[in-house]
Design a protein around this motif. Structure first.
Motif, PDB file in Angstrom:
ATOM      1  N   GLY A 201       0.815  -1.210   0.000  1.00 49.77           N
ATOM      2  CA  GLY A 201       0.000   0.000   0.000  1.00 49.77           C
ATOM      3  C   GLY A 201       0.847   1.257   0.000  1.00 49.77           C
ATOM      4  O   GLY A 201       0.411   2.309   0.475  1.00 49.77           O
ATOM      5  N   ASP A 202       2.055   1.159  -0.544  1.00 49.29           N
ATOM      6  CA  ASP A 202       3.004   2.270  -0.568  1.00 49.29           C
ATOM      7  C   ASP A 202       2.898   2.983  -1.918  1.00 49.29           C
ATOM      8  O   ASP A 202       3.376   2.487  -2.935  1.00 49.29           O
ATOM      9  CB  ASP A 202       4.418   1.728  -0.359  1.00 49.29           C
ATOM     10  CG  ASP A 202       5.463   2.823  -0.201  1.00 49.29           C
ATOM     11  OD1 ASP A 202       5.316   3.890  -0.813  1.00 49.29           O
ATOM     12  OD2 ASP A 202       6.449   2.593   0.531  1.00 49.29           O
ATOM     13  N   THR A 203       2.259   4.148  -1.911  1.00 53.23           N
ATOM     14  CA  THR A 203       2.011   4.869  -3.162  1.00 53.23           C
ATOM     15  C   THR A 203       3.304   5.283  -3.853  1.00 53.23           C
ATOM     16  O   THR A 203       3.441   5.139  -5.077  1.00 53.23           O
ATOM     17  CB  THR A 203       1.152   6.115  -2.889  1.00 53.23           C
ATOM     18  OG1 THR A 203      -0.099   5.703  -2.318  1.00 53.23           O
ATOM     19  CG2 THR A 203       0.877   6.875  -4.180  1.00 53.23           C
ATOM     20  N   LYS A 204       4.240   5.790  -3.079  1.00 54.01           N
ATOM     21  CA  LYS A 204       5.507   6.240  -3.668  1.00 54.01           C
ATOM     22  C   LYS A 204       6.253   5.070  -4.305  1.00 54.01           C
ATOM     23  O   LYS A 204       6.774   5.175  -5.429  1.00 54.01           O
ATOM     24  CB  LYS A 204       6.372   6.901  -2.592  1.00 54.01           C
ATOM     25  CG  LYS A 204       7.652   7.527  -3.137  1.00 54.01           C
ATOM     26  CD  LYS A 204       8.397   8.267  -2.030  1.00 54.01           C
ATOM     27  CE  LYS A 204       9.690   8.892  -2.563  1.00 54.01           C
ATOM     28  NZ  LYS A 204      10.418   9.620  -1.497  1.00 54.01           N
ATOM     29  N   ALA A 205       6.315   3.949  -3.592  1.00 53.32           N
ATOM     30  CA  ALA A 205       6.998   2.768  -4.123  1.00 53.32           C
ATOM     31  C   ALA A 205       6.260   2.209  -5.337  1.00 53.32           C
ATOM     32  O   ALA A 205       6.890   1.725  -6.290  1.00 53.32           O
ATOM     33  CB  ALA A 205       7.120   1.696  -3.043  1.00 53.32           C
ATOM     34  N   THR A 206       4.934   2.291  -5.326  1.00 54.22           N
ATOM     35  CA  THR A 206       4.148   1.822  -6.461  1.00 54.22           C
ATOM     36  C   THR A 206       4.448   2.641  -7.705  1.00 54.22           C
ATOM     37  O   THR A 206       4.643   2.086  -8.801  1.00 54.22           O
ATOM     38  CB  THR A 206       2.644   1.882  -6.149  1.00 54.22           C
ATOM     39  OG1 THR A 206       2.353   0.995  -5.051  1.00 54.22           O
ATOM     40  CG2 THR A 206       1.809   1.473  -7.344  1.00 54.22           C
ATOM     41  N   ALA A 207       4.494   3.966  -7.542  1.00 57.59           N
ATOM     42  CA  ALA A 207       4.803   4.828  -8.689  1.00 57.59           C
ATOM     43  C   ALA A 207       6.196   4.537  -9.232  1.00 57.59           C
ATOM     44  O   ALA A 207       6.396   4.446 -10.453  1.00 57.59           O
ATOM     45  CB  ALA A 207       4.687   6.293  -8.279  1.00 57.59           C
ATOM     46  N   LYS A 208       7.155   4.362  -8.341  1.00 54.40           N
ATOM     47  CA  LYS A 208       8.524   4.073  -8.773  1.00 54.40           C
ATOM     48  C   LYS A 208       8.590   2.737  -9.499  1.00 54.40           C
ATOM     49  O   LYS A 208       9.245   2.612 -10.547  1.00 54.40           O
ATOM     50  CB  LYS A 208       9.456   4.060  -7.558  1.00 54.40           C
ATOM     51  CG  LYS A 208      10.923   3.825  -7.918  1.00 54.40           C
ATOM     52  CD  LYS A 208      11.811   3.867  -6.673  1.00 54.40           C
ATOM     53  CE  LYS A 208      13.271   3.603  -7.043  1.00 54.40           C
ATOM     54  NZ  LYS A 208      14.143   3.631  -5.843  1.00 54.40           N
ATOM     55  N   ALA A 209       7.920   1.727  -8.953  1.00 53.53           N
ATOM     56  CA  ALA A 209       7.930   0.401  -9.575  1.00 53.53           C
ATOM     57  C   ALA A 209       7.242   0.433 -10.937  1.00 53.53           C
ATOM     58  O   ALA A 209       7.709  -0.183 -11.898  1.00 53.53           O
ATOM     59  CB  ALA A 209       7.250  -0.615  -8.660  1.00 53.53           C
ATOM     60  N   ALA A 210       6.127   1.169 -11.025  1.00 59.23           N
ATOM     61  CA  ALA A 210       5.405   1.266 -12.290  1.00 59.23           C
ATOM     62  C   ALA A 210       6.261   1.948 -13.353  1.00 59.23           C
ATOM     63  O   ALA A 210       6.286   1.531 -14.514  1.00 59.23           O
ATOM     64  CB  ALA A 210       4.096   2.019 -12.096  1.00 59.23           C
ATOM     65  N   GLU A 211       6.979   2.993 -12.958  1.00 59.66           N
ATOM     66  CA  GLU A 211       7.881   3.661 -13.898  1.00 59.66           C
ATOM     67  C   GLU A 211       8.968   2.700 -14.360  1.00 59.66           C
ATOM     68  O   GLU A 211       9.378   2.717 -15.528  1.00 59.66           O
ATOM     69  CB  GLU A 211       8.499   4.897 -13.248  1.00 59.66           C
ATOM     70  CG  GLU A 211       7.520   6.032 -12.980  1.00 59.66           C
ATOM     71  CD  GLU A 211       7.033   6.724 -14.249  1.00 59.66           C
ATOM     72  OE1 GLU A 211       7.494   6.373 -15.349  1.00 59.66           O
ATOM     73  OE2 GLU A 211       6.171   7.618 -14.130  1.00 59.66           O
TER      74      GLU A 211
END
Length: 213
Positions: free
Chosen positions: A113-123
């Motif tokens: 549920g980590d938004t910042k980590a999710t955005a980084k992983a998606a990039e």
């Protein structure tokens, strides 16, 4: 040898320390057997045992990328997010153009549920596959929650270009267009969405809003 010690030091397959096999090449049949035992343990729900067998596979001279991916997957199922992340990052280092470990990191970030980590992983996923559905959807949802509707729209429009019939892409684009004040374009999205999913409540609501004076 250095690579295997990296895994130990990173805690990715620390159970190697308890493994009776010495680090070094074993016969292919031995490695294959250990891999099968890891898979069998997973099927029985014995995830810790699955990790141990994956560690033994690596210790017997198994391929490090495969061992890292297996450790990532098993630790993901255990919700051991740090171990899973370490494993998937190592796999990504070993295979710079491989998509699977980057999707693994996206799974872990979303699991936390980590938004910042999710955005980084998606990039990271998009660097390998710029058209990846899951990564584009994740980034669109993040920007929507941030109320950056124009940025969210940019991702939904990319999705719509790739998947013109996709209900989520059409719905997301339509609502973003509404919030950006583009009722005419939003109406087009909702009309198409209602053709595909005529009973969808939010599609009808969006259409009504876009049609309002």
């Amino acid at each position: 040898m250095k690579r295997r010690h990296f895994l130990l030091n990173a805690g990715l397959l620390g159970l190697l320390l308890a493994c009776p096999l010495a680090l070094g090449a074993e016969p292919a049949d031995t490695r294959a057997g250990l891999w099968r035992e890891s898979v069998a343990a997973e099927r029985q729900g014995a995830l810790d045992e699955g990790v141990r067998k994956a560690a033994a596979y690596l210790a017997a001279g198994g391929e490090e990328y495969l061992a890292a991916m297996r450790a990532g997957w098993l630790n993901y199922q255990k919700k051991d997010w740090p171990a899973a992340s370490t494993a998937y990052r190592r796999a990504a280092q070993l295979r710079a153009t491989s998509l699977s470990p980057r999707l693994g990191l996206l799974n872990v970030a979303q699991g936390m549920g980590d938004t910042k980590a999710t955005a980084k992983a998606a990039e990271g996923v998009l660097q390998v596959e710029p058209t990846n559905y899951r990564a584009l959807t994740a980034l669109a949802a993040i920007e929507w929650e941030n109320k950056d509707y124009r940025k969210s729209l940019s991702y939904y429009q990319r999705l719509e270009t790739l998947y013109p019939e996709d209900p989520d892409a059409l719905s997301g684009a339509g609502w973003c267009l509404l919030y950006c004040g583009s009722k005419r374009d939003a109406k087009i999205c909702f009309e198409r969405l209602l053709l595909i999913k005529p009973d969808q409540k939010y599609a009808k609501e969006g259409y009504d809003y876009s049609n309002a004076r």
